[in-house]
Scaffold this active site. Structure first.
Site, PDB file in Angstrom:
ATOM      1  N   MET A   1       0.844  -1.203   0.000  1.00  0.00           N
ATOM      2  CA  MET A   1       0.000   0.000   0.000  1.00  0.00           C
ATOM      3  C   MET A   1       0.878   1.252   0.000  1.00  0.00           C
ATOM      4  SD  MET A   1      -3.416  -0.869   2.073  1.00  0.00           S
ATOM      5  CE  MET A   1      -2.795  -0.648   3.715  1.00  0.00           C
ATOM      6  N   GLY A   2       2.136   1.108  -0.421  1.00  0.00           N
ATOM      7  CA  GLY A   2       3.030   2.255  -0.488  1.00  0.00           C
ATOM      8  C   GLY A   2       3.525   2.668   0.887  1.00  0.00           C
TER       9      GLY A   2
ATOM     10  N   HIS B   1       8.944   1.183   3.326  1.00  0.00           N
ATOM     11  CA  HIS B   1      10.027   1.204   4.311  1.00  0.00           C
ATOM     12  C   HIS B   1      10.893  -0.027   4.082  1.00  0.00           C
ATOM     13  CE1 HIS B   1       7.663  -1.845   6.337  1.00  0.00           C
ATOM     14  NE2 HIS B   1       6.639  -1.015   6.492  1.00  0.00           N
TER      15      HIS B   1
ATOM     16  N   HIS C   1       9.252  -3.464   3.294  1.00  0.00           N
ATOM     17  CA  HIS C   1       8.796  -3.658   1.909  1.00  0.00           C
ATOM     18  C   HIS C   1      10.004  -3.951   1.001  1.00  0.00           C
ATOM     19  CE1 HIS C   1       5.584  -0.688   3.357  1.00  0.00           C
ATOM     20  NE2 HIS C   1       4.866  -1.751   3.020  1.00  0.00           N
TER      21      HIS C   1
ATOM     22  N   GLY D   1       4.976 -10.279   3.827  1.00  0.00           N
ATOM     23  CA  GLY D   1       5.822 -10.187   5.016  1.00  0.00           C
ATOM     24  C   GLY D   1       5.289 -11.033   6.166  1.00  0.00           C
ATOM     25  N   GLN D   2       6.231 -11.657   6.872  1.00  0.00           N
ATOM     26  CA  GLN D   2       5.898 -12.418   8.080  1.00  0.00           C
ATOM     27  C   GLN D   2       5.201 -11.547   9.124  1.00  0.00           C
ATOM     28  OE1 GLN D   2       6.557 -15.753   8.837  1.00  0.00           O
ATOM     29  NE2 GLN D   2       5.241 -15.123  10.519  1.00  0.00           N
TER      30      GLN D   2
ATOM     31  N   ASP E   1       2.768  -9.701   8.948  1.00  0.00           N
ATOM     32  CA  ASP E   1       1.316  -9.884   8.913  1.00  0.00           C
ATOM     33  C   ASP E   1       1.037 -11.379   8.713  1.00  0.00           C
ATOM     34  OD1 ASP E   1       0.445  -6.963   8.922  1.00  0.00           O
ATOM     35  OD2 ASP E   1       1.899  -7.024   7.301  1.00  0.00           O
TER      36      ASP E   1
ATOM     37  N   GLN F   1      -2.214 -12.720   7.368  1.00  0.00           N
ATOM     38  CA  GLN F   1      -2.379 -12.432   5.945  1.00  0.00           C
ATOM     39  C   GLN F   1      -1.687 -13.499   5.089  1.00  0.00           C
ATOM     40  OE1 GLN F   1      -2.458  -8.305   4.217  1.00  0.00           O
ATOM     41  NE2 GLN F   1      -0.298  -8.746   3.972  1.00  0.00           N
TER      42      GLN F   1
ATOM     43  N   VAL G   1      11.143  -7.134   9.293  1.00  0.00           N
ATOM     44  CA  VAL G   1      12.238  -6.176   9.504  1.00  0.00           C
ATOM     45  C   VAL G   1      11.842  -5.276  10.670  1.00  0.00           C
ATOM     46  CG1 VAL G   1      13.593  -4.326   8.459  1.00  0.00           C
ATOM     47  CG2 VAL G   1      12.878  -6.288   7.072  1.00  0.00           C
TER      48      VAL G   1
HETATM   49  P1  AMP Z   1       1.456  -2.978   3.497  1.00  0.00           P
HETATM   50  O1  AMP Z   1       1.986  -1.911   2.591  1.00  0.00           O
HETATM   51  O2  AMP Z   1       1.444  -2.599   4.927  1.00  0.00           O
HETATM   52  O3  AMP Z   1       0.178  -3.590   2.982  1.00  0.00           O
HETATM   53  O4  AMP Z   1       2.525  -4.149   3.417  1.00  0.00           O
HETATM   54  C1  AMP Z   1       2.902  -4.723   2.195  1.00  0.00           C
HETATM   55  C2  AMP Z   1       3.706  -5.962   2.469  1.00  0.00           C
HETATM   56  O5  AMP Z   1       4.858  -5.639   3.236  1.00  0.00           O
HETATM   57  C3  AMP Z   1       2.915  -6.984   3.281  1.00  0.00           C
HETATM   58  O6  AMP Z   1       3.175  -8.278   2.766  1.00  0.00           O
HETATM   59  C4  AMP Z   1       3.474  -6.817   4.662  1.00  0.00           C
HETATM   60  O7  AMP Z   1       3.397  -7.992   5.447  1.00  0.00           O
HETATM   61  C5  AMP Z   1       4.932  -6.495   4.353  1.00  0.00           C
HETATM   62  N1  AMP Z   1       5.547  -5.820   5.487  1.00  0.00           N
HETATM   63  C6  AMP Z   1       5.052  -4.765   6.185  1.00  0.00           C
HETATM   64  N2  AMP Z   1       5.868  -4.458   7.211  1.00  0.00           N
HETATM   65  C7  AMP Z   1       6.899  -5.338   7.158  1.00  0.00           C
HETATM   66  C8  AMP Z   1       8.071  -5.544   7.953  1.00  0.00           C
HETATM   67  N3  AMP Z   1       8.342  -4.787   9.005  1.00  0.00           N
HETATM   68  N4  AMP Z   1       8.915  -6.536   7.607  1.00  0.00           N
HETATM   69  C9  AMP Z   1       8.637  -7.323   6.525  1.00  0.00           C
HETATM   70  N5  AMP Z   1       7.557  -7.183   5.742  1.00  0.00           N
HETATM   71  C10 AMP Z   1       6.692  -6.200   6.052  1.00  0.00           C
END
Ligand code: AMP
Length: 368
Positions: free
Chosen positions: A46-47, A50, A53, A188-189, A191, A194, A217
């Site tokens: 979702m942008g 960090h 991602h 990502g682990q 979530d 998910q 991370v």
């Molecule tokens: P989001 O943009 O929050 O929807 O996340 C996009 C992807 O990045 C999802 O698969 C998340 O699980 C993963 N993600 C978010 N935060 C982290 C993190 N700290 N470490 C690893 N993967 C992450």
């Protein structure tokens, strides 16, 4: 419309990431690559990118020749009272982060004799593109329309706190997977639910896609990176570390103390959460950061059903969510240096944080 992203002027390596806003051009590009037997990966986001991602993109580039990153704030996974309108949107910074990463990957490619993949495209659709006949404002559970629902997994844990959340996630993922038909997708682990729900969807809908999971991370104190951490501000940020600390405490009961019973594993973590919450409750309102526990779970890694005892053959998922409550103002806000550190949104919103640790079966190094 496609746009070619040009490299930064000073760079000696070129990057030519294509930005897609529409489906037909992206679909035909992916199709060409797949027909030429080039591997295609998708990293849905979702942008507000960090390092978490970016680590998924790096992992995808290790396994695939072409990596696509989708950047789309999906309205159907936000509840009616959630932060859809204020969700951080940082398009220029995201683009720059992906350009820089692509240059890094090109360098790696050079060193490794061409074996690393590159970022081939970014998909940044409008909501009208993703929801052609239904422009939903947010996840209204009573709304009619075309949705993908994976139950009972989607009703547990995060789904219990955020009804409709996983329906939104699986619906948008199904669309993305159909548009690109990637060989592999990366989640990502962080979530964990998910990852389990998406794996179940791919399996139950007989989709030929490999769902891969990248490690969480974290900041140096253990807080998992999240796009929403910008809302915390310094005062809540200091206390937020208790979430991971509690999970580590429970993990220690399993790993080091050899405990397998639910209460033996979870009670010390609950005590840590409760004593930290009490210390905050006792502190001066203008200094404290109060939080509430949403859930602390010890669950089966496939079904996410709560466990009384951990089976050594299967291990378990240890997960938790806390709600960091809005920061409280001092009587005279003008004289308070802490005011600068209330976070994006002025500290007025509740910030929900989630995290997890996988308790691997003893003897195994990694779960599939
Ligand atoms: P989001 O943009 O929050 O929807 O996340 C996009 C992807 O990045 C999802 O698969 C998340 O699980 C993963 N993600 C978010 N935060 C982290 C993190 N700290 N470490 C690893 N993967 C992450």
């Amino acid at each position: 419309m496609d746009v070619v992203v040009h490299p930064p002027a000073a760079s000696t390596t070129t990057t030519s990431i294509r930005v897609f806003h529409d489906i037909p051009s992206l679909r035909s590009y992916c199709r060409q690559l797949l027909q030429a037997n080039e591997s295609v990966a998708l990293v849905p986001t979702m942008g507000a990118l960090h390092a978490g991602h970016l680590s998924l993109v790096r992992q995808a580039a290790q396994d695939n020749r072409h990596v696509f990153v989708s950047i789309y704030v999906n309205p159907t996974q936000f509840g009616p009272n959630e932060d859809l309108a204020s969700y951080p949107r940082t398009w220029e910074a995201d683009l720059q982060a992906l350009r820089d990463l692509d240059v890094e990957l090109a360098g790696r490619n050079h060193d490794a004799g061409g074996s690393s993949g590159r970022i081939s495209g970014i998909f940044a659709p409008a909501t009208k593109t993703m929801y052609p006949t239904l422009p939903p404002a947010s996840s209204d559970l009573t709304a009619q329309g075309s949705f993908v629902t994976i139950t009972p997994l989607s009703s547990l844990l995060e789904g219990a706190s955020r009804p409709g959340f996983f329906r939104g996630v699986t619906t948008v993922c199904m669309k993305l997977f159909h548009i690109m038909t990637p060989d592999r997708v990366y989640f990502g682990q962080k979530d964990v639910q998910q990852t389990i729900v998406v794996k179940r969807m791919v399996r139950d809908f007989c989709m030929d896609i490999d769902v891969r999971v990248g490690s969480t991370v974290r900041d140096p104190d253990g807080l998992a990176l999240s796009s929403r951490n910008v809302y915390l501000g310094e005062r809540r940020r200091k206390v937020a570390g208790v979430l991971y600390a509690a999970l580590r405490c429970a993990e220690g009961q399993f790993l080091r103390a050899g405990k397998r019973q639910r209460n033996d594993i979870l009670d010390p973590a609950l005590e840590l959460l409760s004593s930290t919450a009490q210390a905050q409750a006792r502190a001066e309102p203008h200094l404290r950061a109060r939080f509430e526990l949403d859930y602390l779970s010890l669950a089966d890694p496939d079904t996410l059903e709560e466990l009384d005892v951990v089976d050594d053959e299967k291990g378990a998922v240890l997960s938790a969510a806390i709600k960091m409550l809005p920061v409280e103002a001092p009587p005279d806000t003008n004289n308070n240096p802490d005011e600068e550190n209330r976070g994006s949104g002025g500290g007025t919103t509740t910030v929900r944080l989630l995290d997890n640790i996988i308790l691997l079966p003893p003897g195994s190094s990694e779960r599939k």
